[in-house]
Design an enzyme around this catalytic site. Structure first.
Site, short mmCIF file in Angstrom:
data_model
loop_
_atom_site.label_atom_id
_atom_site.label_comp_id
_atom_site.label_asym_id
_atom_site.label_seq_id
_atom_site.Cartn_x
_atom_site.Cartn_y
_atom_site.Cartn_z
N ASN A 44 0.82 -1.20 0.00
CA ASN A 44 0.00 0.00 0.00
C ASN A 44 0.86 1.27 0.00
O ASN A 44 1.42 1.66 1.03
CB ASN A 44 -0.91 -0.04 1.24
CG ASN A 44 -1.93 1.07 1.25
OD1 ASN A 44 -1.67 2.16 0.77
ND2 ASN A 44 -3.09 0.80 1.81
N LYS A 48 0.01 4.22 2.46
CA LYS A 48 0.57 4.11 3.82
C LYS A 48 2.03 4.58 3.81
O LYS A 48 2.47 5.28 4.71
CB LYS A 48 0.55 2.65 4.27
CG LYS A 48 -0.76 2.08 4.66
CD LYS A 48 -0.43 0.71 5.26
CE LYS A 48 -1.55 -0.16 5.57
NZ LYS A 48 -1.11 -1.45 6.11
N ASP A 92 -0.35 -3.01 10.29
CA ASP A 92 -1.72 -3.45 10.01
C ASP A 92 -2.69 -2.46 10.64
O ASP A 92 -2.52 -2.08 11.80
CB ASP A 92 -1.94 -4.87 10.56
CG ASP A 92 -3.13 -5.52 9.88
OD1 ASP A 92 -3.09 -5.64 8.64
OD2 ASP A 92 -4.11 -5.85 10.55
N SER A 93 -3.68 -2.06 9.87
CA SER A 93 -4.65 -1.07 10.38
C SER A 93 -6.05 -1.62 10.32
O SER A 93 -6.34 -2.51 9.51
CB SER A 93 -4.66 0.18 9.50
OG SER A 93 -3.43 0.77 9.47
N TRP A 142 -8.39 7.99 0.65
CA TRP A 142 -8.32 6.58 0.24
C TRP A 142 -8.88 5.70 1.37
O TRP A 142 -9.07 6.18 2.49
CB TRP A 142 -6.87 6.19 -0.08
CG TRP A 142 -5.91 6.36 1.06
CD1 TRP A 142 -5.30 7.51 1.43
CD2 TRP A 142 -5.48 5.34 1.98
NE1 TRP A 142 -4.50 7.28 2.53
CE2 TRP A 142 -4.58 5.96 2.88
CE3 TRP A 142 -5.74 3.98 2.12
CZ2 TRP A 142 -3.95 5.27 3.91
CZ3 TRP A 142 -5.11 3.29 3.15
CH2 TRP A 142 -4.23 3.93 4.03
N ASP A 163 -10.88 6.69 4.68
CA ASP A 163 -10.72 8.12 4.97
C ASP A 163 -11.97 8.96 4.66
O ASP A 163 -12.29 9.90 5.40
CB ASP A 163 -9.52 8.70 4.19
CG ASP A 163 -8.20 8.36 4.86
OD1 ASP A 163 -8.22 7.77 5.95
OD2 ASP A 163 -7.14 8.68 4.28
N HIS A 180 -3.95 7.57 13.51
CA HIS A 180 -3.54 6.37 14.23
C HIS A 180 -2.13 5.94 13.79
O HIS A 180 -1.29 5.57 14.59
CB HIS A 180 -4.55 5.25 13.93
CG HIS A 180 -4.83 5.06 12.46
ND1 HIS A 180 -5.22 6.11 11.64
CD2 HIS A 180 -4.72 3.99 11.64
CE1 HIS A 180 -5.36 5.67 10.41
NE2 HIS A 180 -5.06 4.39 10.38
N ARG A 181 -1.90 6.06 12.46
CA ARG A 181 -0.59 5.66 11.91
C ARG A 181 0.51 6.58 12.44
O ARG A 181 1.60 6.13 12.80
CB ARG A 181 -0.67 5.73 10.38
CG ARG A 181 0.60 5.31 9.67
CD ARG A 181 0.35 4.97 8.22
NE ARG A 181 -0.58 3.88 8.10
CZ ARG A 181 -1.85 4.03 7.68
NH1 ARG A 181 -2.29 5.20 7.29
NH2 ARG A 181 -2.66 2.99 7.62
P1 ITT Z 1 -0.60 -3.87 3.52
O1 ITT Z 1 -0.04 -4.40 2.22
O2 ITT Z 1 0.38 -2.97 4.24
O3 ITT Z 1 -1.19 -4.93 4.42
P2 ITT Z 1 -3.39 -3.01 3.16
O4 ITT Z 1 -3.97 -1.98 2.23
O5 ITT Z 1 -3.81 -4.43 2.99
O6 ITT Z 1 -1.80 -2.87 3.07
P3 ITT Z 1 -4.34 -3.01 5.96
O7 ITT Z 1 -4.64 -4.45 5.92
O8 ITT Z 1 -3.52 -2.48 7.07
O9 ITT Z 1 -3.65 -2.48 4.61
O10 ITT Z 1 -5.66 -2.13 5.94
C1 ITT Z 1 -6.95 -2.64 6.14
C2 ITT Z 1 -7.93 -1.80 5.37
O11 ITT Z 1 -8.06 -0.53 6.01
C3 ITT Z 1 -7.55 -1.53 3.92
O12 ITT Z 1 -8.71 -1.65 3.15
C4 ITT Z 1 -7.06 -0.10 3.91
O13 ITT Z 1 -7.38 0.53 2.69
C5 ITT Z 1 -7.81 0.51 5.08
N1 ITT Z 1 -6.97 1.51 5.75
C6 ITT Z 1 -5.83 1.26 6.44
N2 ITT Z 1 -5.32 2.40 6.92
C7 ITT Z 1 -6.14 3.39 6.52
C8 ITT Z 1 -6.14 4.78 6.66
O14 ITT Z 1 -5.19 5.43 7.31
N3 ITT Z 1 -7.13 5.47 6.12
C9 ITT Z 1 -8.12 4.85 5.46
N4 ITT Z 1 -8.21 3.55 5.25
C10 ITT Z 1 -7.21 2.81 5.78
#
Ligand code: ITT
Length: 196
Positions: free
Chosen positions: A16, A19, A74-75, A148, A151, A176-177
């Site tokens: 991503n 991020k 991971d979020s 994105w 958000d 949070h990040r």
């Molecule tokens: P990785 O390859 O780093 O795992 P990812 O896009 O799969 O990237 P996550 O599993 O951490 O990321 O995120 C879970 C979901 O939450 C994913 O659909 C993201 O788009 C969303 N997300 C994560 N952080 C966000 C943020 O700061 N703002 C908005 N959406 C977010």
């Protein structure tokens, strides 16, 4: 040869780039360490805990033999009235029911409280370290145009009523990040004796 401060590198393993952009800005502000994007699709386990998911994803990177320390993040968005849903399933839920699906689930609910969490797992000197950041807020009534992921529907408590998407780059230092990355940077600055 001794590492000079401006030659220290750390890798962020993720698929991503959004991020990465956010994390890069924080590193630029708060550390002399150089952040590198290591583009990789991470495997995730099913767990209620973002820390456990991040730890598992980190371990799947061990086979890559990266030559610099690295971390994953991971979020997830946790909605109170939905008992924390989508939480660890945030990615899947966004791809399936999407933002409008989330708003539909909240129709006629008075309680729109939610929090966003970011959990970082770092591999450093053959050990795993965890850092977590959390931001409280509410889910908006409609989907804002910019931003994105989630958000466009997440309004942080300290964001003047705007969604993360509407806040643009202001999000970077409210999120949070940001909180999790600040903890990571403090740890690294201390380890490398860089000061802040
Ligand atoms: P990785 O390859 O780093 O795992 P990812 O896009 O799969 O990237 P996550 O599993 O951490 O990321 O995120 C879970 C979901 O939450 C994913 O659909 C993201 O788009 C969303 N997300 C994560 N952080 C966000 C943020 O700061 N703002 C908005 N959406 C977010």
């Amino acid at each position: 040869m001794e590492n000079l401060p401006n030659s220290i590198e750390i890798g962020f393993v993720s698929s991503n780039v959004q991020k990465y952009k956010e994390i890069y800005k924080v590193f630029l502000q708060k550390s002399k360490i150089q952040l590198k994007f290591l583009n990789m699709i991470l495997s995730e386990i099913q767990s209620d805990s973002l820390e456990e998911i991040a730890k598992f994803s980190l371990k799947t990177c061990f086979q890559k033999d990266f030559t610099i320390p690295y971390f994953v993040e991971d979020s997830g968005l946790f909605i109170e009235t939905l008992n924390g849903f989508p939480g660890p399933y945030s990615s899947y839920v966004l791809k399936t029911i999407g933002l409008w699906g989330i708003l539909k689930l909240l129709e006629e609910k008075d309680n729109r409280k939610a929090f966003f969490q970011s959990s970082i797992a770092l591999y450093f000197n053959k050990k795993i370290y965890l850092f977590t950041g959390r931001v409280n807020g509410i889910i908006s009534a409609s989907v804002s145009e910019s931003g994105w992921g989630y958000d466009p529907v997440f309004i942080p408590s300290k964001g003047d009523g705007k969604t993360f998407g509407e806040l643009g780059e202001k999000k970077y230092s409210l999120s949070h990040r940001y909180l999790a990355v600040c903890k990571l940077i403090s740890f690294l600055n201390e380890e490398y004796k860089l000061g802040s």
